[in-house]
Design a protein around this motif. Structure first.
Motif, PDB file in Angstrom:
ATOM      1  N   HIS A 279       0.836  -1.211   0.000  1.00  0.00           N
ATOM      2  CA  HIS A 279       0.000   0.000   0.000  1.00  0.00           C
ATOM      3  C   HIS A 279       0.864   1.251   0.000  1.00  0.00           C
ATOM      4  CE1 HIS A 279      -3.455  -2.475   0.778  1.00  0.00           C
ATOM      5  NE2 HIS A 279      -2.809  -3.048   1.781  1.00  0.00           N
ATOM      6  N   ALA A 280       0.306   2.322  -0.521  1.00  0.00           N
ATOM      7  CA  ALA A 280       1.014   3.600  -0.483  1.00  0.00           C
ATOM      8  C   ALA A 280       0.719   4.271   0.844  1.00  0.00           C
ATOM      9  CB  ALA A 280       0.550   4.480  -1.630  1.00  0.00           C
ATOM     10  N   LEU A 284       2.953   9.543   0.670  1.00  0.00           N
ATOM     11  CA  LEU A 284       3.211   9.278  -0.746  1.00  0.00           C
ATOM     12  C   LEU A 284       1.998   9.642  -1.596  1.00  0.00           C
ATOM     13  CD1 LEU A 284       5.062   8.095  -2.924  1.00  0.00           C
ATOM     14  CD2 LEU A 284       4.162   5.844  -2.384  1.00  0.00           C
ATOM     15  N   GLN A 285       0.817   9.577  -0.991  1.00  0.00           N
ATOM     16  CA  GLN A 285      -0.396   9.853  -1.759  1.00  0.00           C
ATOM     17  C   GLN A 285      -0.616  11.344  -2.036  1.00  0.00           C
ATOM     18  OE1 GLN A 285      -3.830   7.767  -0.321  1.00  0.00           O
ATOM     19  NE2 GLN A 285      -2.717   5.875  -0.015  1.00  0.00           N
ATOM     20  N   LEU A 290       4.841  12.287  -3.519  1.00  0.00           N
ATOM     21  CA  LEU A 290       5.249  11.513  -4.697  1.00  0.00           C
ATOM     22  C   LEU A 290       6.464  12.160  -5.363  1.00  0.00           C
ATOM     23  CD1 LEU A 290       4.788   9.272  -6.741  1.00  0.00           C
ATOM     24  CD2 LEU A 290       3.104  10.706  -7.870  1.00  0.00           C
ATOM     25  N   ARG A 293       9.467  11.469  -3.302  1.00  0.00           N
ATOM     26  CA  ARG A 293       9.861  10.064  -3.398  1.00  0.00           C
ATOM     27  C   ARG A 293      10.619   9.801  -4.699  1.00  0.00           C
ATOM     28  NH1 ARG A 293       7.697   5.030  -1.957  1.00  0.00           N
ATOM     29  NH2 ARG A 293       8.947   3.448  -2.997  1.00  0.00           N
ATOM     30  N   LEU A 294      10.125  10.400  -5.797  1.00  0.00           N
ATOM     31  CA  LEU A 294      10.749  10.142  -7.089  1.00  0.00           C
ATOM     32  C   LEU A 294      12.133  10.793  -7.176  1.00  0.00           C
ATOM     33  CD1 LEU A 294       7.666  10.563  -9.441  1.00  0.00           C
ATOM     34  CD2 LEU A 294       8.663   8.458  -8.566  1.00  0.00           C
ATOM     35  N   ARG A 377       4.929   9.681 -18.445  1.00  0.00           N
ATOM     36  CA  ARG A 377       4.419   9.424 -17.105  1.00  0.00           C
ATOM     37  C   ARG A 377       3.612  10.586 -16.548  1.00  0.00           C
ATOM     38  NH1 ARG A 377       9.747   7.832 -14.656  1.00  0.00           N
ATOM     39  NH2 ARG A 377      10.332   6.020 -15.838  1.00  0.00           N
ATOM     40  N   ASN A 380      -0.065  10.129 -16.147  1.00  0.00           N
ATOM     41  CA  ASN A 380      -0.635   9.570 -14.921  1.00  0.00           C
ATOM     42  C   ASN A 380      -1.251  10.641 -14.024  1.00  0.00           C
ATOM     43  OD1 ASN A 380       0.145   7.012 -15.631  1.00  0.00           O
ATOM     44  ND2 ASN A 380       2.109   7.133 -14.582  1.00  0.00           N
ATOM     45  N   TYR A 381      -0.721  11.851 -14.077  1.00  0.00           N
ATOM     46  CA  TYR A 381      -1.327  12.945 -13.313  1.00  0.00           C
ATOM     47  C   TYR A 381      -2.497  13.536 -14.083  1.00  0.00           C
ATOM     48  CZ  TYR A 381       3.287  13.278 -10.963  1.00  0.00           C
ATOM     49  OH  TYR A 381       4.442  13.039 -10.292  1.00  0.00           O
ATOM     50  N   VAL A 386      -5.696  16.030 -11.193  1.00  0.00           N
ATOM     51  CA  VAL A 386      -4.533  16.742 -10.665  1.00  0.00           C
ATOM     52  C   VAL A 386      -4.214  17.863 -11.656  1.00  0.00           C
ATOM     53  CG1 VAL A 386      -2.156  16.518  -9.912  1.00  0.00           C
ATOM     54  CG2 VAL A 386      -3.673  14.554  -9.760  1.00  0.00           C
TER      55      VAL A 386
END
Ligand SMILES: Nc1ncnc2c1ncn2[C@@H]1O[C@H](COP(=O)(O)OP(=O)(O)OP(=O)(O)O)[C@@H](O)[C@H]1O
Ligand SMILES: [Mg+2]
Lengths: 533, 303
Positions: A279-280, A284-285, A290, A293-294, A377, A380-381, A386
């Motif tokens: 799970h996140a 991170l959510q 995020l 983290r990246l 990528r 994804n947002y 977002v």
């Protein structure tokens, strides 16, 4: 046939990278030649060279630039002065070029699936790797020859032909060495970031080990390739043996990378990936979580590197002080001249350079967004609820935090070590002020990166040209005697050099306004343009 | 009610016109199939609908809101699955699913767990180790775990095995049962045929056909296979006959819908032993459009 198709792939890679290669080579060669031509004029008489030798003997200079030459060498050939000031930093630039070039055409291409496509055609297993290495070899060979011949044939006083050739060869072989090291990391790690970051770590490590070794223990310096490469005595003894040693080491490392490449599967590395979480976590959510983290690995690596670097310089500051106490007359001379100690003057130059290095991970943080878009990528947002302002804003905000973090570490490192090693240490406040005073200028650079991501996504690498330009101005403007307006193009040039200068709030405010305006335009453009993926 | 409507959207990339006046309308509770050859402009259309590309001309609305200006608001109510799912290599599949659901603000843990089971997916691996099909599962699970009002699916099953393809179809039909709408772009025509209420065909950036399958079938040909006591003569001279072939004393051919009556009358004169007719498959329809509408050699294929 392991190597089938190498020839055509080589041409293919050259075509792909020719623009970058040409820019790098031109930049390196022109700066080298221009600087070299300036030296005889700059250090004319014996007195100036004696003064130079005296300055260069101090530990801070040795830590930064490597060991110097004997006084007779300085007197007999101006090339030695040039080599001492330029060689190490040019080697570092060459190493960076090679790390980026090799990282790109090995692991990054594999990550993007390009190698998979090429291997599906009828080419040998090692064809792509050998093609990219041929490109690297040729590039470095060109660099060595053009620099060597250029220096040799320009007829600059004090630059004899053999020494010039050795100088060029050292640059070329350093490039090959770091290219090979990167090729090995391309096999070991699983991502292109991992590859370039590990290679940069080696480069920084090599620099630090050499710095510490040069001021404390020669043997330690021989652990670092930069240690040997700065000891060839080029323009004096011309020790070709060390050049040969490096060449052999580079070739051995290169062969190792081929071996590793031959025995591994496509798409994996030897350092395997760990199992992930189911799970996140709530942090991170968030978009910021995020983004952080990246970029985490990159930021942590830089933070460690920056801190280690400033610790080493802090240590050097202690020695510096001791050194100047020894030659009292010089200290009096400097203090009389400017009203500031040599330590204080040295720290302003150091801070200018450190802040330029600190801005690199921050710019990377902003450009990461463009990298994500290239890898499809950001979809994804943006296919979810977002907003673009949210995503860009979080990258931007993180970049600013990175600047503050890096500068804090720089100041902390210098201050804490200086504290324990110097009698007359810089105060906590002064050290931090001298680091933080660069934040507005760094902010402008981040804003420039944001503007490019927003409005000219294909030209984002221009921000690197600007950073390099600022670096050249800081490092070489004295030597190359740039006109004032050229110096002024660098935002770092306007920053008051604390503690040698007084604080200037007007400049800070102007820089801040420039940053805000550029940022706002960048965000507006980003909200208006097409997103590729 | 119309949930999605585009009006004459045009998109140019420099000089190249990728879309040229595309009109699509998806009604509430409807599954709309969006098909066309490679490079026809399906993904470009969908990217405009997602507010990632700005249409050069024309307008597009979802739920009555503009797709460019109100993208974030709209996205709270939709779920999107691309054909190529690109994930962050260092995150695990489970983390990414959670992230995706959180981004749309609709978290439903129970549904997510159920779907993870259903798709037989291991969420603890790092994304870089997933195969194409497994990456697609990440997006599918995140999409169906949230109860969106409109699902936009761009070749969502191009990497799935047949078993998972079935699970996917169940999910789509379940969404439809709940009154949700779906825009499905796919090259798997059997899937489109099975799921979709209406189909739009795009080619070279233009919509060339829109309608229900039965409407479309009406415009085209039916496949026949016949066996007669006496050999049929001069069939190839009749109007509206295509692709006449003889195999094992049987004749197979295609007939234009409006000529069926005349043809059947004609061949019944030869004494029919066996007569089979099949409606044209979507693939038949599609092939005709692919090869140009004027083409006579409309080929056929089996699904
Ligand atoms: N950013 C871009 N710049 C230039 N041309 C583009 C761009 N994006 C798409 N195109 C072109 O627009 C056309 C439509 O592409 P699109 O991806 O929408 O096709 P598609 O119908 O989704 O095809 P496929 O079935 O292969 O997925 C193609 O010819 C493509 O080359
Ligand atoms: Mg597509």
């Amino acid at each position: 046939m392991l190597f089938k198709g190498t020839h055509s792939l080589t041409k293919f890679i050259f075509r792909q990278r020719r623009f970058k290669i040409i820019i790098w080579l031109l930049g390196l060669i022109l700066v080298t030649l221009a600087a070299a031509s300036a030296y005889p004029e700059m250090y004319k008489g014996d007195e100036t060279r004696q003064a130079y030798a005296l300055t260069m003997e101090n530990p801070a200079m040795i830590a930064m630039l490597g060991v110097g030459y004997d006084l007779e060498d300085y007197l007999s050939s101006v090339g030695t002065l040039f080599a001492h000031e330029m060689l190490l930093f040019t080697i570092i630039a060459v190493a960076i070029m090679n790390i980026l070039l090799v990282g790109r055409s090995t692991r990054a291409d594999e990550e993007d699936g390009r190698i998979e496509m090429i291997r599906a055609l009828s080419v040998g297993r090692l064809a792509y790797t050998s093609a990219s290495m041929i490109v690297v070899v040729i590039t470095n060979l060109l660099l060595a020859l053009l620099t060597g011949l250029g220096l040799g044939l320009l007829g600059i006083e004090g630059f004899d032909f053999e020494s010039s050739l050795l100088y060029g060869s050292i640059l070329g072989v350093s490039g090959l060495l770091f290219g090979s090291i990167t090729a090995v990391f391309a096999q070991l790690t699983e991502t292109s970031r991992g590859t370039t970051m590990s290679s940069f770590a080696i480069l920084i490590g090599a620099y630090l080990i050499r710095a510490i070794g040069d001021v404390s223990n020669e043997m330690l310096s021989y652990v670092s390739p930069l240690g040997w490469l700065s000891r060839t005595g080029v323009f004096a003894d011309n020790n070709w043996g060390l050049f040969l040693l490096t060449l052999i080491v580079a070739i051995v490392i290169l062969l190792l990378s081929f071996y590793l490449n031959a025995i591994r599967d496509l798409g994996v590395g030897f350092i395997a990936a760990r199992k992930g979480k189911r799970h996140a976590n709530p942090f991170l959510q968030t978009t910021f979580g995020l983004t952080l983290r990246l970029g985490r690995t990159n930021i942590v690596t830089w933070a460690i590197g920056m801190f280690a670097m400033s610790l080493s310089f802090g240590a050097v500051l202690g020695d510096l002080e001791a050194y100047f106490i020894e030659i009292e007359f010089m200290q009096a001379f400097i203090e009389e001249e400017s009203g500031y100690t040599m330590t204080e003057q040295f720290i302003t130059l150091l801070m200018a350079i450190m802040s330029l290095i600190s801005v690199i991970p921050a710019v990377m943080t902003v450009l990461k967004l463009k990298g994500e878009e290239n890898k499809f990528r950001t979809e994804n947002y943006y296919s979810r609820a977002v907003s673009r302002t949210n995503v860009l804003g979080n990258h931007y905000f993180l970049a600013i935090l990175v600047c503050v973090l890096m500068q804090s570490l720089v100041a902390l490192g210098l201050w804490s070590v200086g504290q324990s090693m110097m009698d007359d240490a810089l105060s906590f406040g002064t050290t931090f002020a001298s680091a933080f005073v660069y934040l507005p200028a760094m902010w402008v650079v981040i804003s420039l990166a944001t503007l490019l991501v927003g409005s000219l996504p294909k030209l984002t690498s221009f921000v690197w040209l600007y950073v390099v330009y600022c670096f050249i101005v800081v490092y070489l403007s004295g030597i190359l005697d740039f006109p004032e307006w050229l110096n002024n193009l660098s935002v770092f040039e306007h920053v008051p050099q604390i503690p040698a200068e007084d604080m200037n709030f007007m400049v800070m405010i102007v820089l801040g306004i420039v940053a805000i305006v550029v940022t706002v335009i960048g965000f507006m453009a980003y909200n208006r343009r097409d997103i590729a993926g | 009610m119309v949930v999605l409507k585009t009006t004459n959207i045009t998109k140019s990339f420099g000089k190249f016109t990728a879309l040229d006046g595309v009109n699509i309308e998806v009604k509430e509770g409807e599954i709309y199939g969006f098909i066309g050859p490679n490079g026809a402009g399906k993904s470009t259309t969908i990217r405009i609908l997602l507010g990632m590309l700005k249409a050069t001309e024309g307008s597009a609305e979802m739920f009555g809101m503009d797709v460019w200006d109100d993208a974030v608001e709209i996205h709270k109510r939709i779920a999107y699955v691309p054909g190529d799912v690109n994930l962050w290599p260092n995150l695990s599949g489970g983390e990414v699913i959670d992230l995706f659901m959180k981004m749309n603000g609709r978290v439903n843990k129970a549904r997510k767990e159920a779907l993870i089971k259903k798709f037989d997916f291991d969420p603890t691996k790092k994304c870089r180790t997933y195969s194409k099909g497994n990456r697609q599962k990440v997006a599918l699970i995140a999409a169906f775990a949230q109860e969106a009002d409109l699902y936009i699916l761009d070749e969502p099953t191009s990497g799935l095995d047949p078993l998972m393809e079935n699970v996917f179809q169940e999910c789509v039909l379940e969404a439809k049962k709940l009154g949700k709408s779906v825009l499905l772009s796919s090259h798997i025509l059997s899937e489109v045929e099975k799921l979709c209420d209406r189909v739009g065909i795009i080619r070279g950036g233009k919509m060339i056909e829109t309608g229900t399958l039965s409407e479309m079938r009406h415009l085209t040909r039916t496949n026949f296979t016949v066996k007669t006591k006496e050999p049929i003569t001069d069939l190839n001279k009749m109007k509206g006959i295509y692709n006449l072939e003889e195999k094992n004393a049987e004749l197979s051919f295609q007939v234009d819908t409006e000529e069926i009556d005349a043809i059947i009358r004609y061949i019944s004169g030869f004494g029919i032993v066996k007569l089979e007719s099949a409606p044209p498959t979507l693939e038949d329809l599609f092939m005709r459009h692919y090869e140009g509408t004027a083409s006579d050699s409309g080929s056929q294929g089996e699904l």
